[in-house]
Design an enzyme around this catalytic site. Structure first.
Site, mmCIF file in Angstrom:
data_model
loop_
_atom_site.group_PDB
_atom_site.id
_atom_site.type_symbol
_atom_site.label_atom_id
_atom_site.label_comp_id
_atom_site.label_asym_id
_atom_site.label_seq_id
_atom_site.Cartn_x
_atom_site.Cartn_y
_atom_site.Cartn_z
ATOM 1 N N HIS A 231 79.947 30.104 55.695
ATOM 2 C CA HIS A 231 80.683 29.416 56.744
ATOM 3 C C HIS A 231 80.581 27.926 56.459
ATOM 4 C CE1 HIS A 231 81.954 28.024 60.667
ATOM 5 N NE2 HIS A 231 82.242 29.260 61.023
ATOM 6 N N ARG B 131 86.975 23.010 65.043
ATOM 7 C CA ARG B 131 88.154 22.591 64.263
ATOM 8 C C ARG B 131 89.447 23.131 64.874
ATOM 9 N NH1 ARG B 131 86.987 25.128 59.307
ATOM 10 N NH2 ARG B 131 85.108 25.936 60.273
#
Ligand code: FAD
Length: 632
Positions: free
Chosen positions: A249, A269
């Site tokens: 990740h 994000r």
């Protein structure tokens, strides 16, 4: 003493995350006497930690969304290596599985007109993740547990016994699957608290044990994730597929050291957070790969416009699939443009109002405040890649979730194929609901088909399981290896030699070291007896960690290309001929045997969901020619 408590069930589910609970509910609804076993406390599993949401093409926020678009995104994310049938079932059935959760009592965040809200996430063309703030997994598990309690209430009314058809065994670790003539006959394990041995006789076992991340030094995974289900399946004779593909990740915390690797959700994000290097540059624009150029914005202005007008603008490259973002961050840090603690900056503070940050990302706000004394409404976070998810897992029949061993099923992260070489965020929570349900349904069917011809647990198999579990326990461990030392060194090797960027010599070196660990493991000794003894537990788990690590390293060495969650420094390109190959691991000679196997061929009607020009980026020339002649 070595007394063994015996239980008898129709279906035994190993793992109490989303996949396990959903499977158990289905088996119980089919009338089967079902057990749920979990290594940790009931309710504590990775599923609980899932923050972003569950992907399902409900089309509530953008009505252009449908299963075909979700299918396309999933296959793109997996770089065309996915088991097409699993991806198809997943895209088609995820909306029903989410909806069904609300009938069990879940309450997702809402759109203004009262539908289940959906948020943007990396690799998903439309807002698609059903969520509850950034605590989606918690709601999912809470709801499934509530459903279980309600079924137990029904059973109490009918039989005067809550556990009559659905019983939970928490803090119980399964160490061995028991076979009878190649078929599942039961599962053996111990209670963590007092070390008591337990045998679960059952003709159907569903593995729902999650991932393997604990074999890596920097990981978002917690202590239970030692690849038990993967290893149990292999030792029972099932196959693992896609083990070279691990998801790093892009955004884990990089400091303080005590929480290094802890996840920073992708929702940061998805909701507008941007990545910058130490020079203040939004570097992701420099890392859009050729195959994704058509789908991503090339300027900051366009990327920013997309948040309010997604139909007329392309998404910012911060929302590329995770493998791309993780590699980009890795490159920036390596090039000397990292932060003080060796990460990059992830900023929401200049992008959203403080109230909005606290409302949309409450856990992240809390996590940084509590653990790093950082206020994310005021300053950027520092983040870097962390080992997060294993795409590889038990090879199963896509429709029934059954492995090569009759009676052994697998669902959720422990199964393989669905995500190909890389999983999209949000596709795990939906995966475990879709295939958890299927595993429960088909396990029940398997039991029905057996009728009275149930496999039997032999005394010999049971004695062997007990002997193996007891092997590391001694009165005086001073001559032996310490399990914690071996674990620490293994994590270090996997991180530095089999991590995010790989090369042949390092992988070969890792395999030599893994072989040495195996010899040392035979000499691991633990004192202190069977009553709550974490050192003994680890000594048992290490066998699984080593077997999974060997599978990852062997497959990573064999695949001489870069694709999704497998990046080779010495073979930097994606190679269309490798797209047709799955690497399959099986158990042989106390280790891993690797072989190549064709990837199931996607039928024409699914292929034709893609533009020909896009297919040409992934398929071989012969495949494209076949596609053209098929369509004519
Ligand atoms: P898990 O939920 O991992 O549960 C595994 C179970 O197996 C546990 O109960 C464990 O105790 C048990 N177990 C293991 N070994 C044994 C054994 N030997 N004996 C008995 N029991 C055993 N995915 C998304 O789709 N969206 C997200 O937003 C998201 N966020 C995430 C955030 C974090 C921090 C993490 C770590 C993961 C996230 N993921 C997300 C991934 C997703 O949460 C997991 O892949 C998924 O929950 C796995 O579910 P599962 O049911 O397969 O297993």
């Amino acid at each position: 003493d070595n007394n063994i408590t015996r239980h008898s069930f129709d279906v035994v589910v190993i793992g109490a995350g989303g996949a396990g609970l959903r499977a158990a509910i289905e088996a119980r609804l089919a009338g089967k006497k079902t057990a749920i076993i979990s290594k940790s406390l009931f309710g504590k599993a990775h599923t609980v930690m899932a923050e972003g949401g569950a992907a399902a093409a409900m089309g509530n926020v953008n009505s252009n969304d449908n299963w075909q678009v979700h299918y396309r995104d999933t296959i793109r994310g997996g770089k065309f290596l996915n088991n097409y049938r699993m991806a198809e079932l997943h895209a088609k059935e995820a909306p029903d599985r989410i909806w069904e959760l609300e009938t069990y009592g879940a309450l997702f965040d809402r759109t203004k007109d009262g539908k289940i809200s959906q948020r943007n996430f990396g690799g998903h063309e439309y807002p698609r993740l059903a969520h509850v703030g950034d605590r989606t997994g918690l709601e999912l598990i809470r709801t499934l547990q509530q459903k279980i309690v309600s079924l137990q209430q029904d059973d109490f009314r009918e039989f005067g016994d809550y556990d009559a058809r659905l019983a939970v065994f928490a803090e119980t670790t399964i160490t061995e699957l028991i076979l009878d003539d190649g078929k599942i006959a039961g599962a053996f394990g111990y209670r963590r608290e007092d070390g008591e041995f337990l045998l679960f006789e059952a003709p159907a076992v569903i593995l729902a044990t999650g991932g393997v991340g604990k074999s890596f030094k920097v990981t978002s995974n917690s202590w239970e994730y030692t690849g038990d289900g993967h290893a149990l399946a292999m030792r029972a004779g099932a196959n693992l597929v896609n083990m070279e593909f691990l998801q790093f990740h892009p955004t884990g915390m990089v400091w303080p050291l005590s929480v290094k690797g802890l996840l920073v959700t992708e929702s940061v994000r998805g909701d507008g957070g941007v990545l910058r290097n130490s020079e203040g540059k939004r570097f992701m624009f420099d890392y859009i790969p050729e195959v994704f150029k058509a789908q991503y914005a090339t300027t900051e202005e366009e990327g920013d416009r997309w948040y309010t007008d997604p139909d007329n603008n392309k998404r910012p490259p911060e929302l590329l699939p995770r493998d791309e973002v993780a590699r980009a961050i890795n490159s920036e840090v390596k090039a000397g443009r990292g932060t003080e603690h060796g990460g990059v900056f992830l900023d929401v503070s200049t992008r959203m109002k403080p109230e909005e940050i606290i409302k949309r990302l409450p856990s992240m706000h809390h996590q940084f405040k509590e653990l790093a004394d950082v206020d994310i409404t005021k300053v950027p976070m520092e983040v870097g890649p962390t080992c997060h998810y294993v795409m590889g897992g038990v090879e199963v029949d896509p429709d029934s979730a059954e492995s090569a061993v009759p009676g052994l099923f697998a669902a959720g992260e422990v199964s393989g194929g669905m995500h190909g070489s890389n999983r999209l965020g949000g596709n795990s929570l939906s995966d475990l609901l879709v295939f958890g349900k299927r595993a429960g349904e088909y396990a029940a069917l398997h039991v029905d088909r057996l009728a009275d011809a149930r496999p039997v647990v032999s005394q010999e198999a049971l004695d062997a399981a007990v002997a193996k579990a007891l092997a590391p326990l001694v009165d005086d461990p001073s001559d032996g290896e310490n399990p914690y030392t071996v674990q620490y060194e293994l994590q270090d090797i996997m991180h530095s030699l089999v991590g995010i960027i790989r090369r042949a010599e390092e992988l070969e070196d890792a395999l030599v070291k893994i072989a040495e660990f195996k010899k040392r493991l035979a000499n691991v000794r633990v004192g202190g007896g069977r009553k709550y003894n974490p050192g003994w537990h680890l000594a048992i788990d290490l066998h699984n960690m080593l077997l999974c690590s060997e599978a990852v390293a062997k497959a990573a060495l064999e695949r001489t290309e870069s694709r999704g969650g497998h990046t080779r420094d010495d073979h930097g390109k994606m190679d269309p001929s490798w797209r047709k190959v799955n690497l399959v691991c099986s158990y042989a000679d106390n280790g891993v045997a690797l072989r190549r196997q064709p990837v199931p061929t996607m039928p024409h009607e699914l292929l034709s969901l893609f533009e020909r020009s896009e297919l040409a980026k992934y398929l071989t020339d012969e495949e494209i020619a076949a596609f053209d002649s098929n369509g004519s």
